[in-house]
Enzyme design. Structure first.
Site, PDB file in Angstrom:
ATOM      1  N   HIS A  56       0.853  -1.194   0.000  1.00 18.40           N
ATOM      2  CA  HIS A  56       0.000   0.000   0.000  1.00 18.40           C
ATOM      3  C   HIS A  56       0.886   1.240   0.000  1.00 18.40           C
ATOM      4  CE1 HIS A  56      -3.879   2.015   1.597  1.00 18.40           C
ATOM      5  NE2 HIS A  56      -2.993   2.991   1.467  1.00 18.40           N
ATOM      6  N   LYS A  61       1.460  10.952  -5.362  1.00 15.67           N
ATOM      7  CA  LYS A  61       1.398  12.202  -4.608  1.00 15.67           C
ATOM      8  C   LYS A  61       2.603  12.432  -3.692  1.00 15.67           C
ATOM      9  CE  LYS A  61      -2.528  10.910  -2.844  1.00 15.67           C
ATOM     10  NZ  LYS A  61      -3.720  10.496  -2.070  1.00 15.67           N
ATOM     11  N   GLU A 216     -10.776   4.905   8.121  1.00 19.29           N
ATOM     12  CA  GLU A 216      -9.542   5.620   8.438  1.00 19.29           C
ATOM     13  C   GLU A 216      -9.848   6.780   9.386  1.00 19.29           C
ATOM     14  OE1 GLU A 216      -5.659   7.658   6.254  1.00 19.29           O
ATOM     15  OE2 GLU A 216      -7.295   6.868   5.024  1.00 19.29           O
ATOM     16  N   ASP A 312       2.439   3.443   2.794  1.00 20.12           N
ATOM     17  CA  ASP A 312       1.437   4.486   2.636  1.00 20.12           C
ATOM     18  C   ASP A 312       2.084   5.748   2.065  1.00 20.12           C
ATOM     19  OD1 ASP A 312      -1.187   5.271   2.598  1.00 20.12           O
ATOM     20  OD2 ASP A 312      -1.338   5.734   4.710  1.00 20.12           O
TER      21      ASP A 312
END
Length: 401
Positions: A56, A61, A216, A312
């Site tokens: 993940h 970005k 989340e 992440d």
């Protein structure tokens, strides 16, 4: 090549043995394969892992924090800032950021990586074409998968949902064996079950695996994870659904949380914890936080649900620090979730994510397995989390990197 006197973590041993966890082994490579594994006397002089797998990430970005700024615990502020920034993205800038991430991950020992791509509506994002090109360029170094990261409410529009699922499926047709995955951001949505059902129907129609950002946050009434587990069972999609974050599970009462985990285990869900971003975004910022924001890793394992730990965000509004060194993220996860003995959790960055991504190699060390390895200096679990212990030699196709 011979790798002498190394630990093979118990959960990475892909062969039958009664050897104790501290047993040392000599490992011999022949070309791009492991030729032999033999127990030897004496203490281990290092630790050998299969290549790391990052389940993940967000390589579209990353490295943008100097432009968007840090949000200090506000997930939805980060989402808003990134949406504004995304409108100015260009192909060359995306390529530079994404290639930098892959190079960093590869040099740290990562052999496969799944990235989420911001996908806010029916139009295919600019990042997809960049990723598909990089996916081919990096073939043989990093196996690259992508997930369409779409707000769940977008799927309320049947045309938009079909367009997204079709585009993901089309990308798979053009590069079979290196799949794209249908995804959604799920958090306390109105009519959540109806919208989730639509995502499952699209996945079945197009033959797609699913990967959700779910719950989340630290609201006890965020129960998307449980609903996803039930829908997985209902649709017979066991083993093809991954759920990242699940922070709310950490603050729910034990009976409710454990019931959800039992349903997740029955559904064969793959659970991914993201310690860096969740520690940064969840909990108070006006005082020392009490809630840690990390999901229930130990309880998941007790239910037979071996979780993954993944990167992440890196250097963006969601997490302004970090790197693509999975061992660094693993170190944080071990400490914040009290994962002990640490050696027994190394499958969270190797074998467990390999299973979640459906990789051809399960990440277990056995004779004949690929010689895509990471040799750590750590001689035992206590050195594993130290800077000296994390010193490594990355071996790909039987050659040192």
């Amino acid at each position: 090549m011979k790798i002498a006197a190394v630990n093979l973590p118990r959960r990475l041993r892909g062969f039958e043995t009664e050897a104790p966890p501290e047993q040392a082994f000599d490992v011999t490579l022949d070309g791009d394969r492991v030729a032999s594994i033999r127990p030897v006397a004496g203490p281990a002089q290092g630790t050998l892992l299969s290549g790391l797998v990052d389940a993940h990430a967000h390589i579209d970005k990353n490295y943008t924090v100097h432009e968007v700024g840090a949000v200090q615990g506000d997930l939805f502020a980060a989402i808003a800032r990134m949406a504004e920034h995304r409108a100015r993205w260009s192909g060359p800038a995306l390529r530079e950021r994404m290639a930098r991430a892959l190079d960093d991950a590869w040099r740290c020992g990562t052999r496969a990586l799944r990235t989420h791509l911001d996908w806010g509506g029916p139009a295919t994002p600019l990042s997809l074409a960049v990723l598909l090109a990089l996916r081919e360029e990096w073939r043989g170094r990093v196996e690259l998968q992508f997930v369409s990261l779409t707000p769940l409410d977008v799927f309320d529009d049947a045309v938009a949902g079909e367009a997204i699922a079709h585009a993901v499926a089309q990308a798979n047709t053009e590069a079979p064996g290196r799949p794209g995955v249908l995804g959604a951001f799920v958090y306390r949505n109105e009519e959540i079950e109806r919208k989730l059902r639509r995502v499952f129907e699209l996945a079945k129609t197009h033959g797609l695996a699913l990967d959700f950002h779910v719950d989340e946050g630290l609201d006890r009434d965020a129960t998307g994870l449980n609903r996803i587990a039930e829908l997985t069972l209902e649709h017979g999609w066991q083993g093809r659904v991954t759920c990242g974050h699940a922070c709310s599970l950490s603050v729910q009462h034990n009976p409710e949380a454990l019931h959800t985990l039992s349903r997740c285990a029955a559904a064969g869900l793959h659970l991914v914890a993201l310690p860096t971003t969740n520690l940064y975004l969840q909990g108070a910022w006006d005082r020392t936080p009490v809630e840690r924001g990390i999901t229930r890793l130990r309880e998941a394992a007790e239910h037979g649900l071996r979780p993954s730990i993944a990167t992440d965000n890196v250097a963006d509004g969601f997490y302004p620090y970090g790197s693509y060194d999975l061992l660094e993220t693993f170190q944080l996860g071990v400490q914040v979730a009290h994962l002990a003995p640490a050696m027994d959790w190394l499958d969270s960055i190797t074998a467990s994510p390999a299973r979640a991504l459906g990789l051809a190699w399960d990440g277990r060390l056995r004779e004949g397995c690929p010689a895509d390895l990471v040799l750590l200096a750590a001689r035992n679990e206590y050195e594993l989390l130290t800077p000296a212990g994390r010193r490594r030699t990355v071996i790909r196709h039987g050659q040192t990197l």
